[in-house]
Design a protein around this motif. Structure first.
Motif, short mmCIF file in Angstrom:
data_model
loop_
_atom_site.label_atom_id
_atom_site.label_comp_id
_atom_site.label_asym_id
_atom_site.label_seq_id
_atom_site.Cartn_x
_atom_site.Cartn_y
_atom_site.Cartn_z
N ALA A 261 17.15 42.73 47.68
CA ALA A 261 17.18 41.48 48.45
C ALA A 261 17.74 41.64 49.87
O ALA A 261 17.17 41.09 50.82
CB ALA A 261 17.93 40.40 47.68
N PRO A 262 18.84 42.43 50.04
CA PRO A 262 19.37 42.55 51.42
C PRO A 262 18.36 43.15 52.39
O PRO A 262 18.50 43.00 53.60
CB PRO A 262 20.57 43.50 51.25
N PHE A 263 17.34 43.84 51.85
CA PHE A 263 16.36 44.51 52.72
C PHE A 263 15.02 43.79 52.74
O PHE A 263 14.04 44.28 53.26
CB PHE A 263 16.18 45.97 52.27
N LEU A 264 14.98 42.62 52.10
CA LEU A 264 13.75 41.81 52.10
C LEU A 264 14.09 40.46 52.72
O LEU A 264 14.66 39.60 52.04
CB LEU A 264 13.27 41.59 50.65
N ALA A 284 7.66 44.38 39.74
CA ALA A 284 7.15 43.75 40.97
C ALA A 284 5.98 44.57 41.51
O ALA A 284 4.95 44.00 41.94
CB ALA A 284 8.26 43.66 42.01
N LEU A 285 6.13 45.89 41.45
CA LEU A 285 5.08 46.79 41.93
C LEU A 285 3.81 46.58 41.12
O LEU A 285 2.70 46.49 41.67
CB LEU A 285 5.60 48.21 41.76
N LEU A 307 7.94 45.70 50.02
CA LEU A 307 8.66 46.06 48.79
C LEU A 307 9.04 47.54 48.83
O LEU A 307 10.19 47.90 48.54
CB LEU A 307 7.77 45.78 47.56
N MET A 308 8.09 48.39 49.20
CA MET A 308 8.37 49.82 49.17
C MET A 308 9.40 50.22 50.22
O MET A 308 10.26 51.06 49.97
CB MET A 308 7.07 50.63 49.34
N ALA A 309 9.33 49.58 51.39
CA ALA A 309 10.32 49.88 52.43
C ALA A 309 11.72 49.48 51.95
O ALA A 309 12.69 50.23 52.11
CB ALA A 309 9.96 49.14 53.71
#
Ligand SMILES: Nc1ncnc2c1ncn2[C@@H]1O[C@H](COP(=O)(O)OP(=O)(O)OP(=O)(O)O)[C@@H](O)[C@H]1O
Length: 324
Positions: A261-264, A284-285, A307-309
């Motif tokens: 979450a912190p990166f989305l 999710a993938l 998502l992947m990042a």
């Protein structure tokens, strides 16, 4: 796990030898009510021997086991085993008994009424996707391997024991049946409040089912911890190497959208509110790459690239955190 809760099972410094071969060496663990412990390790490392000590099919040479605070040596094996369901790979259904009769064996021994047993059998078969009107009267040889495994599980659950021991319960099944029975198993309400000890040598299975994993090698504990601890904080080189081949797959199954979450940006600060927090990156993938996933793609406020990042960033953070 809070230490204040009395453990259901406490194993202390267990040892077992066969001749010159030390099969279990100095193994200790304590299990809280409702916890699932997976005994994991390579073939011959002592998993089955350890499991069988819990229901006294094998007696340790040294060390002790307490179940509900009582030393098992002071309990009659039959009595002890009635409080512990036991499921093995070979299933061991009685061939001349129907499905319903197989499930009823222990409840009958316990003197339960025929009506109560019939009710419970019907409920269990339904829960395990074996409609009773079709399967209750069948004999084991009329069932597939996966169906026999389900009956084995129903039999172990029939008398509602608080503890369930499972030895490679899905071992004889093909990978697809195995994965689907494992999912059913995980979602089974019947098991949610039980204390479970499960033996497997399958790493993915261990990660899917365990609250904690006891990883053994040559009879010795290499690490006891959550899947996340074993993956990101391996205690030694054996643990690191044991998971090396499946590392990426395990990371995908272990990290959740709460970790990402912190990166989305679309989830930051609202992962919990969105209901997505406990979703694994793997799920999710799958949902984002497969139109038949459980959730429609549109319920995800990010795309595959985002998502992947975020997964990459969360991994870096996780690995850096454990290094300190
Ligand atoms: N009754 C016995 N007599 C002699 N040796 C035994 C006995 N039971 C087990 N062993 C040995 O103890 C070791 C551990 O066996 P165990 O079945 O506990 O391993 P495991 O980790 O469950 O293996 P697997 O994954 O292959 O089932 C093995 O080397 C086995 O040969």
């Amino acid at each position: 796990m809070p230490e204040s809760v009395a453990p259901v099972i406490r194993a202390t410094q267990l040892h077992k030898r066969y001749g010159a071969h030390a099969v279990v060496q100095n193994v200790s663990f304590a299990l809280q009510p409702g916890e699932t412990l997976v005994l994991l390790g390579p073939s011959g490392c002592g998993k089955t021997t350890l499991l069988k000590m819990l229901n006294r099919l094998v007696e340790p040479d040294a060390g002790s086991i307490e179940v509900n605070g009582q030393d098992v040596r002071h309990q009659r094996p039959e009595q002890l085993r009635r409080g512990m369901g036991y499921v093995i790979q070979q299933v061991g259904l009685l061939p001349h008994y129907t499905v319903a009769e197989n499930i009823a064996v222990v409840p009958r021994l316990l003197g339960q009424s025929a009506a109560a047993i019939a009710h419970r059998t019907q409920a269990l078969l339904t829960r395990l996707h074996l409609p009773p009107e079709r399967y209750a009267g069948q004999y084991p040889h009329q069932l597939s391997g996966g169906q026999q495994q389900r009956v084995g599980l129903a039999r172990a659950l029939a008398a509602d024991p608080p503890i369930i021991l499972l030895d490679e319960p899905f071992g004889a099944l093909d990978p697809i049946t195995r994965a689907s029975i494992r999912r059913e198993f995980r979602e089974l309400d019947e098991l949610r409040h039980k204390t479970v000890v499960l033996v497997t040598h399958d790493v993915t299975e261990a990660f899917e089912l365990a609250d904690r994993i006891l990883l053994l090698n040559a009879g010795q504990v290499q690490q006891l911890g959550t899947p996340r601890e074993l993956l990101f904080q391996p205690a030694n080189a054996f643990v690191r190497h044991f998971f090396a081949a499946e590392r990426l797959a395990l990371q995908l199954r272990t990290l959740t959208l709460a970790d990402l979450a912190p990166f989305l940006p679309s989830l930051a600060g609202k992962a919990a509110a969105s209901g997505l927090a406990p979703t694994t990156v793997q799920d999710a993938l799958e949902a984002l790459t497969n139109a038949d996933g459980n959730f429609p793609k549109s319920s995800y406020p990010f795309d595959l690239a985002q998502l992947m990042a975020a997964f990459g960033q969360a991994l870096q953070r996780e690995e850096a955190a454990w290094k300190h």
